[in-house]
Design a protein around this motif. Structure first.
Motif, PDB file in Angstrom:
ATOM      1  N   GLU A  12       0.880  -1.120   0.042  1.00 43.04           N
ATOM      2  CA  GLU A  12       0.048  -0.052  -0.167  1.00 43.04           C
ATOM      3  C   GLU A  12       0.828   1.334  -0.038  1.00 43.04           C
ATOM      4  OE1 GLU A  12      -2.001   2.508  -0.309  1.00 43.04           O
ATOM      5  OE2 GLU A  12      -3.837   1.252   0.477  1.00 43.04           O
ATOM      6  N   ARG A  14       0.193   4.289   0.298  1.00 47.05           N
ATOM      7  CA  ARG A  14      -0.041   5.489   1.146  1.00 47.05           C
ATOM      8  C   ARG A  14       0.652   4.896   2.583  1.00 47.05           C
ATOM      9  NH1 ARG A  14      -4.085   4.372  -2.013  1.00 47.05           N
ATOM     10  NH2 ARG A  14      -4.980   5.957  -3.040  1.00 47.05           N
ATOM     11  N   ILE A  15       1.023   3.736   2.794  1.00 49.52           N
ATOM     12  CA  ILE A  15       1.703   3.545   4.107  1.00 49.52           C
ATOM     13  C   ILE A  15       3.250   3.756   3.893  1.00 49.52           C
ATOM     14  CG2 ILE A  15       2.571   1.389   5.357  1.00 49.52           C
ATOM     15  CD1 ILE A  15      -0.039   1.270   6.131  1.00 49.52           C
ATOM     16  N   ARG A  17       4.356   6.285   2.004  1.00 55.45           N
ATOM     17  CA  ARG A  17       4.509   7.636   1.918  1.00 55.45           C
ATOM     18  C   ARG A  17       4.276   8.065   3.446  1.00 55.45           C
ATOM     19  NH1 ARG A  17       1.246   8.425  -3.023  1.00 55.45           N
ATOM     20  NH2 ARG A  17      -0.687   8.405  -1.785  1.00 55.45           N
ATOM     21  N   SER A  18       3.486   7.647   4.089  1.00 55.61           N
ATOM     22  CA  SER A  18       3.307   8.108   5.491  1.00 55.61           C
ATOM     23  C   SER A  18       4.577   7.807   6.366  1.00 55.61           C
ATOM     24  CB  SER A  18       2.036   7.369   6.134  1.00 55.61           C
ATOM     25  OG  SER A  18       1.583   8.028   7.393  1.00 55.61           O
ATOM     26  N   LEU A  19       5.165   6.592   6.207  1.00 56.64           N
ATOM     27  CA  LEU A  19       6.294   6.186   6.845  1.00 56.64           C
ATOM     28  C   LEU A  19       7.421   7.006   6.758  1.00 56.64           C
ATOM     29  CD1 LEU A  19       5.772   2.333   7.421  1.00 56.64           C
ATOM     30  CD2 LEU A  19       5.832   4.014   9.062  1.00 56.64           C
TER      31      LEU A  19
ATOM     32  N   ASN B 192      -0.374   9.663   9.875  1.00 50.17           N
ATOM     33  CA  ASN B 192      -0.393  10.963   9.325  1.00 50.17           C
ATOM     34  C   ASN B 192      -0.917  11.948  10.392  1.00 50.17           C
ATOM     35  OD1 ASN B 192       0.618   9.830   6.928  1.00 50.17           O
ATOM     36  ND2 ASN B 192      -1.462   9.734   5.944  1.00 50.17           N
ATOM     37  N   ASP B 256      -4.322  11.275   1.287  1.00 49.52           N
ATOM     38  CA  ASP B 256      -4.240   9.861   1.731  1.00 49.52           C
ATOM     39  C   ASP B 256      -5.060   9.557   2.932  1.00 49.52           C
ATOM     40  OD1 ASP B 256      -2.375   9.771  -0.248  1.00 49.52           O
ATOM     41  OD2 ASP B 256      -0.549   9.224   1.063  1.00 49.52           O
TER      42      ASP B 256
END
Lengths: 304, 445
Positions: A12, A14-15, A17-19, B192, B256
Motif C-alpha cells: 500500500e 500510502r503506508i 508515503r506516511s512512513l 499522518n 491519503d
C-alpha cells in the motif's frame, strides 16, 4: 556521522508515503511497494534497517526478510503488519528472524524508537563485520542445553542429536528450570510454553536479560498468535516449532542455534541484535522480577 | 399385586401365582373355584400335569357346558381333563415384553375368553392377563417414544449449535480479514494525523516568531539588536524545518488520510450490509447484489490470489433472505480461493432464463476428486485439516438453496477446476415464517 539507511516496503503506497514522512528527517529513506526492488536495494546499498509488511502480492514479508538476512546479515529486520495470523508470525521467527514484530495501526513514537534502536545496533554490526575478529576462541567450554518440557520425546531428540557434545539438563517444572538457569549460564534453551500448570513465558523473557547469548527454541502445541508476537519482541525466541515436531527438524534447528550461540560467544558485539523489548504483561513483570531476585540469591549462595 | 407405573416391566411382574389345577380335578370343583373372590378377575384356570401346563378351562367354556340340560349332574364328577382347551396361550418368562405381546396378540381368540399361562422352560409359573400385558406394552412404548422424542430434540439442538459454530468459524475468518483491511488504512491515517499534529505545533511556533518580528518591524521604538536576533532565530528555524515543503507533503498525506477514511467507512458499510443476516428474514433482491456484497467481504481472501471475472446479467428480484445468499456466495468464493495453490481465476456468471435465475461460479483450482464429489454437500465432510473447516459450509449452502426451492450442482475436474451452478425459481416458495435455522439433516438426505 551520515544518516542511517532505512528501507520501507509495503504494497500500500500510502503506508510507505506516511512512513517516509515519519523518518525522512533522521534517515536516508528508501521506499518501495515491490519486494524485488527491495532486494535490489539491499544488494546495492548498505541498509541499516528494513521494515516490511507481511501480506504482499508475489512475496510474503517473512520471506523477503529471510532473503534480506542472506544478502545483508547486519541489516536489522522489522515486520510491520495488520494481519496477525499464526503462520505469518511463525515464519517471521523461523525464516525472517525478525528483531520486532509490530502491528498496524502503529504508535508513531514507538516505531521511531524501535527503528532508532535497530539502526544503532546495525551500525555496530557493520563495524564488527569490517573489523573481522581473526583470533578464534580456543577455549570452548562444553555448551549447556536446558530442556523445559514434560514431553519425553523432546528430551530424547535433544539427547540423540547432541549426545556428549553438550551438557544436557532436563527440567520438567518451572522451579527446577529456574534453579538450573541460576546455577550456570545456558547456551540453548528448548522449551514448551507451559510446564504442567505453569506458563513459562516469563522465564523465556527473562533469560535474555540474564545471558544475551542464550538461544531460545520454543516447541509447543500451544498456538496463540498474540502470545507468540510477545515472545518475538520480549524474548527474541529464535525458533518456534509447532508440536508435534519431527526429529529431523528439531535436530537441524538445535545445530544451527548451537552454532549461533558460538558466533555470539565469539562476537559479543552482535549480542545486541537480539535485544529484547521490555515485558508488557504486568503479571509477567512481577514474575520476572521474582525470578531475577531468586537468581541473585541462588547465585550468591553458589558463589559462597 | 401389579404395578403399572414401572417402566422396564418384564413378564415376571405380570404373573399372578394361581394354584395350578390337576387334570383329574372334577368339573364341579373347578367350577366352584371361579366363585372364590381371589379368582374373580380370572377368565380361565390353568390345568397342570407334572408341573407342565396342558390346558386351560375358561368361564366361557363352563357357560357352554352348562347350557346343556342336566350338565352338572351328568358331568359334575368327570375330570376336568375332558373339557379343557388343550392349546393354551403359553408365554415363556425369559423374553422381552414386546415379543410376548406379539405372540399373544397373534394367537389370542376373540372374544377374549382365556388368560395366558407363564412358564419357565416349559414349567408352570402362573397366569397372566392379556390386558395387563397390553397395558405394560403401551407404557413401554410411550417411554420409548419419549426417549426418541428427547433424542430427536437433542439432535436438533446440537445441529443448531453446529450450524452456529460454522457461522462463528466463518465469521472469525471474516473478522480477521476485515481487521487487516481496516488496520492498513488505520495505520497510515493515524500516523499522518500524529505527524500533522507535530507539524502544526512547529508551524504555530514559527508563526508566533514571524508575528513577533513583524510587530517589531512596525514598532519604531524597537531596537535593531532585538530585530537582528529575531531574524537570526527565524533563519535558524527555516534551516531546520522547510515549512513549505513539509506543508506540501502533509497536504498529500491529508488526501491519503481522507482516502483511508473512506476505505474504512466502505468496509464498515459492507460489514453492516452483510450482517443484515437473520434480521429481516426475506426481501426482494437481485442476487447480483449478494454476489457483490460477498466479493467485498471476501476481498481480503481473494485480493492477492484471485482474479475475479464477473459477467453478471440482468436478474429479476428474488424474494429471499439476502443475508443467507451472502453467506452462500462468500462460502463458494472462499472455497474457490482455498482450492488455488498459487494464483487463479474466479469466473462468476449470472443470467435469467426459463423463470429462473442461474448463477455459475467457476474456478481453476485444484478440483475435487471424483470419490469426494458425491459427498461435498454432506455435513461434516471436509478435506481441510482438523480445526480449519467444520465441514458444514457447503451443507449449509445446499440447505439454504434448497429452502428457497432451488438447486445447486457441481462439476469438477482434477487439476482443471470446479464449477458450481445454482438455479433458483423466480417465484421463490420461501415463506416468511420459514424457520431461521436450517435443519441440517434434510440437506444430507
Amino acid at each position: 556521522m551520515s544518516k542511517p539507511t532505512l528501507l520501507l516496503i509495503d504494497d500500500e503506497e500510502r503506508i510507505v508515503r506516511s512512513l517516509r514522512m515519519l523518518f525522512f528527517s533522521g534517515y536516508n529513506v528508501h521506499t518501495t511497494t515491490d519486494p524485488q526492488e527491495a532486494i535490489r536495494i539491499l544488494r546495492e546499498e548498505r541498509v541499516h534497517v528494513i521494515v516490511s509488511d507481511q501480506r504482499m502480492p508475489v512475496m510474503q514479508g517473512s520471506e523477503l526478510l529471510g532473503i534480506a538476512r542472506d544478502i545483508s546479515p547486519a541489516t536489522m529486520r522489522i515486520l510491520l503488519t495488520g494481519y496477525s495470523d499464526l503462520d505469518a508470525s511463525i515464519a517471521s521467527v523461523n525464516e525472517g528472524e525478525v528483531f520486532r514484530y509490530l502491528l498496524k495501526p502503529w504508535d508513531a513514537m514507538e516505531v521511531k524508537k524501535v527503528v532508532a534502536e535497530a539502526a544503532a545496533i546495525a551500525e555496530a554490526s557493520f563495524d564488527v563485520q569490517s573489523h573481522t575478529n581473526t583470533q578464534s576462541v580456543v577455549e570452548r567450554k562444553k555448551p549447556r542445553v536446558l530442556i523445559m518440557d514434560q514431553d519425553e520425546t523432546t528430551a530424547k531428540t535433544v539427547h540423540d542429536t547432541l549426545g556428549d557434545r553438550c551438557e544436557i539438563v532436563w527440567a520438567s517444572d518451572a522451579q527446577h528450570a529456574m534453579e538450573e538457569l541460576a546455577k550456570q549460564d545456558v547456551s540453548v534453551v528448548v522449551s514448551d510454553l507451559v510446564l504442567g500448570e505453569t506458563n513459562v513465558g516469563y522465564i523465556l523473557k527473562t533469560i535474555k536479560q540474564i545471558n544475551p547469548q542464550t538461544q531460545c527454541i520454543v516447541v509447543t502445541s500451544f498456538n496463540d498468535t498474540s502470545r507468540l508476537i510477545e515472545l518475538i519482541n520480549q524474548a527474541q525466541i529464535t525458533r518456534f516449532l509447532p508440536k508435534p515436531v519431527s526429529k529431523g527438524v528439531l535436530a537441524r534447528n538445535l545445530e544451527s542455534m548451537l552454532e549461533r550461540f558460538h558466533i555470539l560467544h565469539r562476537q559479543p558485539a552482535l549480542q545486541n541484535r537480539q535485544t529484547v523489548a521490555p515485558i508488557s504483561d504486568p503479571k509477567e513483570k512481577i514474575q520476572a522480577g521474582n525470578f531475577i531476585g531468586l537468581l541473585g540469591r541462588l547465585r550468591a549462595r553458589i558463589g559462597a | 399385586m401389579r404395578q403399572a407405573d414401572h417402566r422396564d416391566k418384564d413378564i415376571f411382574s405380570l404373573i399372578n401365582p394361581i394354584d395350578a389345577i390337576s387334570p383329574e380335578c372334577p368339573l364341579e370343583e373347578v367350577y366352584e373355584l371361579f366363585f372364590k373372590p381371589q379368582y374373580s378377575k380370572l377368565l380361565s384356570l390353568p390345568i397342570v400335569e407334572n408341573g407342565r401346563p396342558i390346558g386351560v378351562i375358561s368361564r366361557y367354556r363352563f357357560m357352554e357346558i352348562f347350557l346343556k340340560r342336566y350338565a352338572r349332574e351328568l358331568y359334575g364328577k368327570h375330570p376336568i381333563r375332558e373339557f379343557i382347551n388343550g392349546a393354551p396361550l403359553l408365554v415363556e418368562l425369559d423374553q422381552p415384553l414386546s415379543m410376548a405381546a406379539q405372540h399373544v396378540t397373534a394367537n389370542m381368540q376373540f372374544p377374549l375368553t382365556e388368560d395366558f399361562i407363564v412358564t419357565r422352560r416349559g414349567r408352570y409359573l402362573g397366569v397372566g392377563f392379556v390386558m395387563d400385558l397390553l397395558k405394560a406394552m403401551e407404557t413401554q412404548m410411550r417411554a420409548n417414544t419419549e426417549a426418541l422424542e428427547q433424542a430427536n430434540q437433542q439432535l436438533k439442538s446440537s445441529q443448531i449449535a453446529l450450524v452456529q459454530s460454522e457461522k462463528m468459524a466463518s465469521l472469525g475468518q471474516m473478522v480477521a480479514g476485515i481487521a487487516h483491511e481496516i488496520n492498513t488504512p488505520l495505520g497510515y491515517v493515524q500516523n499522518n494525523v500524529t505527524m500533522g499534529q507535530e507539524l502544526f505545533q512547529q508551524i504555530r511556533v514559527m508563526i508566533a516568531e514571524y508575528e513577533a518580528l513583524v510587530d517589531n518591524l512596525l514598532d519604531e521604538q524597537a531596537s535593531e539588536v532585538v530585530i537582528a536576533a529575531q531574524m537570526q532565530q527565524i533563519a535558524g528555524m527555516r534551516a531546520d524545518v522547510n515549512a513549505q515543503e513539509m506543508l506540501g507533503e502533509m497536504h498529500g498525506l491529508m488526501d491519503d488520510s481522507m482516502y483511508g477514511i473512506s476505505q474504512i467507512s466502505e468496509l464498515v458499510l459492507n460489514l453492516k450490509n452483510f450482517s443484515r443476516m437473520d434480521a429481516a428474514a426475506t426481501e426482494a433482491v437481485s442476487l447480483n447484489d449478494c454476489i457483490e456484497s460477498a466479493l467485498n467481504i471476501g476481498r481480503n481472501i481473494l485480493k492477492h490470489k484471485v482474479e475475479v471475472i464477473k459477467e453478471l446479467g440482468e436478474l429479476p428480484p428474488i424474494t429471499c433472505a439476502p443475508s443467507q445468499f451472502n453467506q452462500v456466495f462468500l462460502n463458494l468464493f472462499t472455497n474457490a480461493a482455498h482450492a488455488m495453490q498459487e494464483q487463479g481465476t474466479l469466473h462468476i456468471e449470472s443470467w435469467a432464463a426459463d423463470d429462473a435465475v442461474h448463477i455459475r461460479v467457476t474456478d481453476n483450482g485444484k478440483g475435487i476428486p471424483p470419490e469426494n464429489l458425491g459427498r461435498i454437500f454432506d455435513p461434516f465432510f471436509t478435506t481441510k485439516p482438523v480445526g480449519e473447516g467444520t465441514g458444514l459450509g457447503l451443507a449449509i449452502t445446499h440447505q439454504i438453496i434448497q429452502k428457497h426451492g432451488g438447486q445447486i450442482r457441481v462439476d469438477s475436474r482434477i487439476g482443471e477446476g470446479t464449477c458450481f451452478l445454482i438455479t433458483l425459481p423466480c417465484a421463490s416458495p420461501v415463506s416468511s415464517t420459514a424457520p431461521r435455522q436450517p435443519a441440517m439433516l434434510e440437506a444430507a438426505a
